[in-house]
Enzyme design. Structure first.
Site, PDB file in Angstrom:
ATOM      1  N   HIS A  28       0.819  -1.209   0.000  1.00 19.89           N
ATOM      2  CA  HIS A  28       0.000   0.000   0.000  1.00 19.89           C
ATOM      3  C   HIS A  28       0.859   1.267   0.000  1.00 19.89           C
ATOM      4  CE1 HIS A  28      -4.150   0.803  -0.208  1.00 19.89           C
ATOM      5  NE2 HIS A  28      -4.468   0.947   1.065  1.00 19.89           N
ATOM      6  N   ASN A  66      -6.955   6.466   4.206  1.00 13.76           N
ATOM      7  CA  ASN A  66      -8.337   6.851   3.942  1.00 13.76           C
ATOM      8  C   ASN A  66      -8.658   8.298   4.313  1.00 13.76           C
ATOM      9  OD1 ASN A  66      -8.288   6.532   6.688  1.00 13.76           O
ATOM     10  ND2 ASN A  66     -10.043   5.142   6.801  1.00 13.76           N
ATOM     11  N   ASP A 123      -0.618   2.673  -5.209  1.00 14.36           N
ATOM     12  CA  ASP A 123      -0.577   1.249  -5.531  1.00 14.36           C
ATOM     13  C   ASP A 123      -1.818   0.879  -6.335  1.00 14.36           C
ATOM     14  OD1 ASP A 123      -1.887   1.860  -2.930  1.00 14.36           O
ATOM     15  OD2 ASP A 123      -2.401  -0.259  -2.954  1.00 14.36           O
ATOM     16  N   ASN A 159      -9.145   3.720  -1.281  1.00 23.07           N
ATOM     17  CA  ASN A 159      -9.613   4.686  -0.283  1.00 23.07           C
ATOM     18  C   ASN A 159      -8.851   6.009  -0.297  1.00 23.07           C
ATOM     19  OD1 ASN A 159     -11.701   3.077   0.706  1.00 23.07           O
ATOM     20  ND2 ASN A 159     -10.333   2.005   2.109  1.00 23.07           N
TER      21      ASN A 159
END
Length: 196
Positions: A23, A71, A96, A117
């Site tokens: 991520h 997020n 990513d 997100n």
């Protein structure tokens, strides 16, 4: 597409436990960009982000790593872009991408968030304007939607990690072209690259 980039956002999660996770590919890209152009990161509490600036082709470009977790990335991006009067079309977000394999990367303009997100929050923070550039860094897909969360928050296998690093190196090479407004050539060069 000949927009000049003024702000590059790298997406990831802060903290040592997330370092080198899939991520955090966006963080990896802006870290390399800062390293290449001798940018020095500094935490700015006003934006809740690490920030630096670099000179590319004699043009000042800001780099940001939001430190508010994935997020909530839009808070830093929205407030920074608003303060410096940076248009959405002059922003590049590196993130990513599950839908492409490790060792590949793609530039793209606009589009939805695709369930990401970080992108979702940035779109919201930019008054639902999706018309920013993206650098999609392939991490591959675990195969099942229920496995995605654990997959993106875990460290990649060594061979995947090497492939991602090579794709980031190629993206860095094409970034100067893109920043100069030559998006078509940069996109084509990056599209044809596949790490072995």
């Amino acid at each position: 597409m000949n927009d000049n980039i003024q702000l590059v956002v790298g997406l990831g999660n802060p903290g040592a436990q997330y370092s080198a996770t899939r991520h955090n590919a966006g963080f990896d890209y802006v870290d390399e960009l800062a390293r290449k152009y001798q940018g020095n990161w500094k935490f700015e509490s006003k934006y809740g982000a690490e920030i630096c600036h670099i000179l590319v082709n004699q043009t000042k470009v800001w780099l940001i790593k939001p430190m508010s977790f994935m997020n909530r990335s839009g808070q830093a991006v929205g407030s920074f872009a608003n303060f410096y009067k940076i248009s959405t079309e002059n922003i590049l977000v590196a993130h990513d991408e599950l839908d492409i394999e490790p060792g590949t990367a793609r530039f793209k303009l606009g589009g939805g968030h695709g369930g990401h997100n970080g992108l979702r929050d940035i779109i919201s923070a930019l008054a639902n304007n999706k018309n920013f550039y993206r650098l999609r860094l392939g991490i591959g897909h675990p195969g099942h939607a229920k496995d995605v969360s654990d997959f993106v928050l875990s460290k990649a296998k060594v061979e995947e990690r090497i492939s991602l690093e090579r794709a980031i190196d190629c993206a860095i090479e094409q970034t100067e072209l893109a920043f100069d407004g030559n998006w078509s050539k940069a996109m084509n060069n990056l599209h044809s690259f596949k790490a072995e």
